[in-house]
Design an enzyme around this catalytic site. Structure first.
Site, PDB file in Angstrom:
ATOM      1  N   ASN A   1      -0.961   1.378   5.836  1.00  0.00           N
ATOM      2  CA  ASN A   1      -0.156   0.380   5.128  1.00  0.00           C
ATOM      3  C   ASN A   1       0.349  -0.603   6.183  1.00  0.00           C
ATOM      4  O   ASN A   1       0.924  -0.182   7.172  1.00  0.00           O
ATOM      5  CB  ASN A   1       1.017   1.085   4.429  1.00  0.00           C
ATOM      6  CG  ASN A   1       2.048   0.106   3.889  1.00  0.00           C
ATOM      7  OD1 ASN A   1       1.764  -1.065   3.693  1.00  0.00           O
ATOM      8  ND2 ASN A   1       3.255   0.603   3.653  1.00  0.00           N
ATOM      9  N   GLY A   2       0.124  -1.899   5.957  1.00  0.00           N
ATOM     10  CA  GLY A   2       0.618  -2.891   6.919  1.00  0.00           C
ATOM     11  C   GLY A   2      -0.495  -3.794   7.406  1.00  0.00           C
ATOM     12  O   GLY A   2      -1.567  -3.846   6.802  1.00  0.00           O
TER      13      GLY A   2
ATOM     14  N   HIS B   1      15.857 -36.151 -13.175  1.00  0.00           N
ATOM     15  CA  HIS B   1      15.274 -36.626 -11.921  1.00  0.00           C
ATOM     16  C   HIS B   1      13.819 -36.206 -11.772  1.00  0.00           C
ATOM     17  O   HIS B   1      13.282 -36.203 -10.664  1.00  0.00           O
ATOM     18  CB  HIS B   1      16.108 -36.106 -10.737  1.00  0.00           C
ATOM     19  CG  HIS B   1      17.523 -36.570 -10.807  1.00  0.00           C
ATOM     20  ND1 HIS B   1      17.895 -37.861 -10.529  1.00  0.00           N
ATOM     21  CD2 HIS B   1      18.654 -35.926 -11.183  1.00  0.00           C
ATOM     22  CE1 HIS B   1      19.204 -37.995 -10.709  1.00  0.00           C
ATOM     23  NE2 HIS B   1      19.682 -36.824 -11.110  1.00  0.00           N
TER      24      HIS B   1
ATOM     25  N   LYS C   1       5.356  -4.116  -5.090  1.00  0.00           N
ATOM     26  CA  LYS C   1       6.781  -3.845  -5.273  1.00  0.00           C
ATOM     27  C   LYS C   1       7.559  -4.087  -3.988  1.00  0.00           C
ATOM     28  O   LYS C   1       8.650  -4.643  -3.992  1.00  0.00           O
ATOM     29  CB  LYS C   1       6.960  -2.395  -5.735  1.00  0.00           C
ATOM     30  CG  LYS C   1       8.407  -2.003  -5.986  1.00  0.00           C
ATOM     31  CD  LYS C   1       8.943  -2.695  -7.212  1.00  0.00           C
ATOM     32  CE  LYS C   1      10.410  -2.443  -7.445  1.00  0.00           C
ATOM     33  NZ  LYS C   1      11.012  -3.477  -8.299  1.00  0.00           N
TER      34      LYS C   1
ATOM     35  N   CYS D   1       0.827  -1.207   0.000  1.00  0.00           N
ATOM     36  CA  CYS D   1       0.000   0.000   0.000  1.00  0.00           C
ATOM     37  C   CYS D   1       0.863   1.260   0.000  1.00  0.00           C
ATOM     38  O   CYS D   1       1.959   1.268   0.555  1.00  0.00           O
ATOM     39  CB  CYS D   1      -0.868   0.036   1.244  1.00  0.00           C
ATOM     40  SG  CYS D   1      -1.812  -1.451   1.499  1.00  0.00           S
TER      41      CYS D   1
ATOM     42  N   GLU E   1       5.819 -13.922 -13.325  1.00  0.00           N
ATOM     43  CA  GLU E   1       5.192 -12.794 -12.633  1.00  0.00           C
ATOM     44  C   GLU E   1       4.599 -11.765 -13.589  1.00  0.00           C
ATOM     45  O   GLU E   1       3.618 -11.127 -13.255  1.00  0.00           O
ATOM     46  CB  GLU E   1       6.137 -12.136 -11.632  1.00  0.00           C
ATOM     47  CG  GLU E   1       7.307 -11.411 -12.212  1.00  0.00           C
ATOM     48  CD  GLU E   1       8.218 -10.819 -11.134  1.00  0.00           C
ATOM     49  OE1 GLU E   1       7.731 -10.446 -10.070  1.00  0.00           O
ATOM     50  OE2 GLU E   1       9.432 -10.729 -11.380  1.00  0.00           O
TER      51      GLU E   1
ATOM     52  N   TRP F   1      -3.281  -2.573  -1.356  1.00  0.00           N
ATOM     53  CA  TRP F   1      -2.992  -3.945  -1.783  1.00  0.00           C
ATOM     54  C   TRP F   1      -3.658  -4.837  -0.754  1.00  0.00           C
ATOM     55  O   TRP F   1      -3.267  -4.860   0.407  1.00  0.00           O
ATOM     56  CB  TRP F   1      -1.475  -4.158  -1.826  1.00  0.00           C
ATOM     57  CG  TRP F   1      -1.058  -5.453  -2.437  1.00  0.00           C
ATOM     58  CD1 TRP F   1      -0.904  -5.712  -3.770  1.00  0.00           C
ATOM     59  CD2 TRP F   1      -0.708  -6.664  -1.756  1.00  0.00           C
ATOM     60  NE1 TRP F   1      -0.487  -7.011  -3.946  1.00  0.00           N
ATOM     61  CE2 TRP F   1      -0.364  -7.615  -2.735  1.00  0.00           C
ATOM     62  CE3 TRP F   1      -0.666  -7.034  -0.414  1.00  0.00           C
ATOM     63  CZ2 TRP F   1       0.028  -8.903  -2.426  1.00  0.00           C
ATOM     64  CZ3 TRP F   1      -0.278  -8.332  -0.095  1.00  0.00           C
ATOM     65  CH2 TRP F   1       0.065  -9.246  -1.097  1.00  0.00           C
TER      66      TRP F   1
ATOM     67  N   LYS G   1      10.732 -14.141 -13.550  1.00  0.00           N
ATOM     68  CA  LYS G   1      10.382 -12.971 -14.355  1.00  0.00           C
ATOM     69  C   LYS G   1       9.218 -13.312 -15.276  1.00  0.00           C
ATOM     70  O   LYS G   1       8.272 -12.552 -15.404  1.00  0.00           O
ATOM     71  CB  LYS G   1      11.556 -12.508 -15.243  1.00  0.00           C
ATOM     72  CG  LYS G   1      12.658 -11.725 -14.628  1.00  0.00           C
ATOM     73  CD  LYS G   1      12.322 -10.332 -14.192  1.00  0.00           C
ATOM     74  CE  LYS G   1      11.805 -10.345 -12.782  1.00  0.00           C
ATOM     75  NZ  LYS G   1      12.776 -10.241 -11.718  1.00  0.00           N
TER      76      LYS G   1
ATOM     77  N   GLU H   1      15.647 -17.162 -11.776  1.00  0.00           N
ATOM     78  CA  GLU H   1      15.264 -15.757 -11.954  1.00  0.00           C
ATOM     79  C   GLU H   1      14.496 -15.581 -13.275  1.00  0.00           C
ATOM     80  O   GLU H   1      13.497 -14.862 -13.329  1.00  0.00           O
ATOM     81  CB  GLU H   1      16.518 -14.871 -11.910  1.00  0.00           C
ATOM     82  CG  GLU H   1      16.336 -13.432 -12.327  1.00  0.00           C
ATOM     83  CD  GLU H   1      15.349 -12.644 -11.479  1.00  0.00           C
ATOM     84  OE1 GLU H   1      14.814 -13.174 -10.491  1.00  0.00           O
ATOM     85  OE2 GLU H   1      15.067 -11.489 -11.839  1.00  0.00           O
TER      86      GLU H   1
ATOM     87  N   ARG I   1       4.167   0.239  -6.328  1.00  0.00           N
ATOM     88  CA  ARG I   1       4.235  -0.633  -5.153  1.00  0.00           C
ATOM     89  C   ARG I   1       3.234  -1.772  -5.233  1.00  0.00           C
ATOM     90  O   ARG I   1       3.306  -2.714  -4.448  1.00  0.00           O
ATOM     91  CB  ARG I   1       3.966   0.190  -3.886  1.00  0.00           C
ATOM     92  CG  ARG I   1       4.989   1.271  -3.669  1.00  0.00           C
ATOM     93  CD  ARG I   1       4.509   2.269  -2.648  1.00  0.00           C
ATOM     94  NE  ARG I   1       4.558   1.747  -1.310  1.00  0.00           N
ATOM     95  CZ  ARG I   1       5.580   1.905  -0.471  1.00  0.00           C
ATOM     96  NH1 ARG I   1       6.637   2.563  -0.860  1.00  0.00           N
ATOM     97  NH2 ARG I   1       5.544   1.424   0.731  1.00  0.00           N
TER      98      ARG I   1
HETATM   99  C1  F6R Z   1      10.558 -10.108  -8.545  1.00  0.00           C
HETATM  100  C2  F6R Z   1      10.652  -9.220  -7.417  1.00  0.00           C
HETATM  101  C3  F6R Z   1      10.500  -9.788  -6.053  1.00  0.00           C
HETATM  102  C4  F6R Z   1      11.463  -9.081  -5.086  1.00  0.00           C
HETATM  103  C5  F6R Z   1      11.180  -9.532  -3.648  1.00  0.00           C
HETATM  104  C6  F6R Z   1      12.153  -8.913  -2.670  1.00  0.00           C
HETATM  105  O1  F6R Z   1      10.757  -9.437  -9.750  1.00  0.00           O
HETATM  106  O2  F6R Z   1      10.819  -8.049  -7.574  1.00  0.00           O
HETATM  107  O3  F6R Z   1      10.712 -11.168  -6.030  1.00  0.00           O
HETATM  108  O4  F6R Z   1      12.770  -9.364  -5.463  1.00  0.00           O
HETATM  109  O5  F6R Z   1       9.881  -9.188  -3.289  1.00  0.00           O
HETATM  110  O6  F6R Z   1      12.045  -7.520  -2.656  1.00  0.00           O
HETATM  111  P1  F6R Z   1      13.200  -6.615  -2.069  1.00  0.00           P
HETATM  112  O7  F6R Z   1      14.378  -6.793  -2.952  1.00  0.00           O
HETATM  113  O8  F6R Z   1      12.647  -5.225  -2.091  1.00  0.00           O
HETATM  114  O9  F6R Z   1      13.474  -7.113  -0.683  1.00  0.00           O
END
Ligand code: F6R
Length: 605
Positions: free
Chosen positions: A98-99, A501, A600, A2, A485, A74, A482, A478, A27
């Site tokens: 937020n939280g 396996h 985010k 949020c 998501e 959110w 990507k 990774e 975010r």
């Molecule tokens: C994926 C992504 C998330 C963040 C994760 C950690 O693209 O962005 O997997 O890497 O939420 O976030 P931070 O780095 O802010 O602790």
């Protein structure tokens, strides 16, 4: 997660609240709302979905106050709909949050017992009722806030309006970030410097437990005990230009293309280009460290897993990497000679922060490798290792990931020097290799057309497998993260050696198998895995370099990135892999910068 903005202004506040909410979009959110106060009366507008829906509502039902609060939500407690959208009101109090309030259920039950009626399913609404109850008992607004904060368990940031208090907003921070912005005859509070960026670059960061009341001219800040405190004003550099898309269609695309510069900027903090030596961290000698324990989530954890190879191979320094959400509840056996490292773009991720605090409480030395240099992790760790990716707005992390790898690679070189594992000549060679990375990342961006041409077919897939060995294994994870998501295609990243396996059962002509295999000591073995896939009718897409391409099996589609020293290969391979996810998402018409359900900065567990 949020986003919060509050403005005590002297011009119509609605458009400014909306402007700020747009900056907080990155975010992640699923509803939005604002409230303003005018003539002592608070009015609010809320809408499910994008900020556009809120703007439409404001067109037909405008708000004209000069003081107001805004929020992007959110959803955690209660589905995303208008009723659950913030701001929430109870009696004289209207607030955004937020939280998560962990004890909200018992608080709510007791408030209902006292005859209070709730209109939403959120945990937030209890805070509004509690403050309003305290006001009813005769508390001043700030006392009502303090007495309410004392009853709450959980992590939160708040912005609060009180009907009848025309020229003030209250705020509080525990666990979730909140900043105060200082203007001229105007004051602001917001989730981060970007939120207040259009209005001021003078920022005070609230400390854990602080609460605040702002009016036109000043902020009165109190610590958790209620003692008035000063928090320094800093000039921040988050200029408007950094958060514009420029000529790019999406922030993610822009951020992928910024990687040569973000890598360069980050390198500047860790290696000296003139002397070709690594720059040690003041107060830290890796010779005194017996083990490194890295905690991180998501993409940051994959950057850390890549670094693990380097700390162990180059510096002979044992290195464990664990997902923070598991680490924090596992009660791991730690030793005082272990250096705990949190890797995080935001520096606010709840699980990573909790893991870092756990290590600190256990007497370990701690370091925070973060992109937000004023974040909670940055402030709480013993050592701050900054990455200089600049604000990352796309929810899918790209330039922060490569900045993390850049910093960690340089730190591994420093560790190798300090632990006597490499001599000055080797240090110089490795630093020179690192300094080549920005140029080679720029060259790897030239694979754009080749990668784009793969997107049409890949976008039709239901499942995609990513395979890699050694440092290319975390790269495979990774790549899969990507893709899933932002394009919502199911993808798995596997160690290539694990193919036999289990995952090989998934291979058929409709499942693209993306193999990340530059010519390195693992190449031969990964090439055998490629042949196994092709023999079963699988469609191989090979991300490699010139030398690897020469050995690509027949039938494989190949993306050729520039050749590089293995030290920096993960940096060079990143952009093509990120671009594939990006083009597939664009091909599918997905919301690239704000994928569904994602935030985010994940500031709740
Ligand atoms: C994926 C992504 C998330 C963040 C994760 C950690 O693209 O962005 O997997 O890497 O939420 O976030 P931070 O780095 O802010 O602790």
């Amino acid at each position: 997660m949020c986003g919060i903005i509050g403005i005590v202004g002297n011009q119509a506040v609605s458009p400014r609240l909306i402007d700020s909410l747009k900056r907080l979009e990155y975010r992640g959110y699923d509803s939005a709302g604002i409230a303003t106060i005018e003539g002592g009366k608070v009015e609010r507008r809320r809408a499910k979905g994008k900020i556009r829906a809120l703007e439409d509502k404001l067109l037909s039902e405008p708000l004209s106050g000069l003081v107001g609060i805004g929020h992007t939500r959110w959803a955690t407690h209660g589905v995303p709909n208008e009723r659950n959208a913030h701001p929430h009101t109870a009696g004289r109090v209207t607030l955004v949050h937020n939280g998560i309030i962990e004890n909200f259920a018992e608080l709510k039950a007791s408030l209902i017992h006292q005859g209070r009626v709730f209109e939403s399913d959120t945990d937030t609404e209890v805070i509004a009722h509690l403050i309003d109850r305290q006001l009813g008992l005769g508390d001043s607004p700030i006392a009502a806030l303090k007495n309410t904060l004392d009853q709450l368990t959980g992590a939160f940031a708040l912005a609060v309006l009180v009907a009848g208090e025309n020229n003030q907003i209250m705020g509080a921070r525990r666990g979730s970030p909140l900043v105060v912005g200082h203007g001229v005859g105007e004051m602001f509070i917001g989730s981060d410097a970007l939120a207040v960026g259009p209005f001021t670059n003078k920022i005070s960061y609230l400390d854990e437990g602080d609460f605040v009341v702002i009016d036109h001219d000043r902020a009165q800040i109190f610590d958790a005990e209620g003692t008035a405190v000063d928090r320094p004003i800093k000039i921040v550099s988050a200029s408007a230009a950094l958060v514009e898309k420029g000529n790019y269609r999406h922030f993610m695309e822009k951020e992928i293309h910024e990687q040569p510069e973000s890598c360069q900027r980050t390198l500047g903090a860790y290696v000296d280009a003139l002397t070709s030596r690594a720059i040690p961290t003041e107060g830290l000698d890796f010779a005194s460290v017996e083990r490194i324990q890295i905690v991180a989530c998501g993409t940051a954890s994959y950057a850390a897993q890549i670094a693990r190879y380097l700390f162990e191979q180059l510096a002979d320094l044992p290195c464990d990497v664990e997902i923070a959400s598991e680490f924090r509840y596992r009660q791991p056996a730690l030793r005082a000679t272990t250096l705990a490292v949190a890797v995080s773009q935001s520096g606010e991720t709840a699980d990573t922060l909790a893991a870092l605090r756990w290590c600190k409480a256990g007497g370990l030395r701690t370091a925070a490798l973060v992109n937000s240099h004023e974040s909670t992790m940055a402030r709480e760790a013993d050592f701050l290792w900054p990455t200089h990716a600049g604000p990352e707005i796309g929810v899918a992390s790209t330039k922060a990931f490569t900045a993390q790898i850049t910093a960690l690679t340089a730190l591994a070189v420093t560790a190798a020097v300090q632990r006597g594992r490499i001599d000055a000549a080797e240090e110089t060679r490795l630093v020179k290799v690192l300094l080549e990375a920005p140029r080679l990342i720029a060259a790897s961006l030239q694979t754009e057309d080749a990668v784009r041409s793969l997107a049409i077919d890949t976008a039709k897939a239901r499942d995609v497998l990513y395979l890699g060995r050694g440092p290319m294994f975390p790269m495979a994870m990774e790549g899969a993260l990507k893709l899933k998501e932002i394009s919502y295609i199911h993808a798995e990243g596997y160690a290539a050696g694990e193919l036999k396996h289990g995952p090989i059962a998934l291979v058929d002509e409709s499942t693209p198998v993306i193999i990340i295999a530059p010519q390195d000591s693992f190449f031969e073995k990964t090439a055998s895995n490629m042949s196994e896939v092709i023999a079963r009718g699988g469609r191989v897409i090979l991300f490699t370099d010139e030398a690897g391409a020469a050995h690509a099996p027949q039938g494989a589609r190949v993306v050729i990135a520039p050749s590089s020293d293995p030290l920096i290969t993960p940096l060079i391979m990143s952009a093509p892999i990120q671009m594939l996810a990006y083009f597939v998402a664009v091909q599918k018409g997905a919301d690239v910068d704000q994928p569904r359900n994602l935030a985010k900065s994940v500031t709740v567990e």
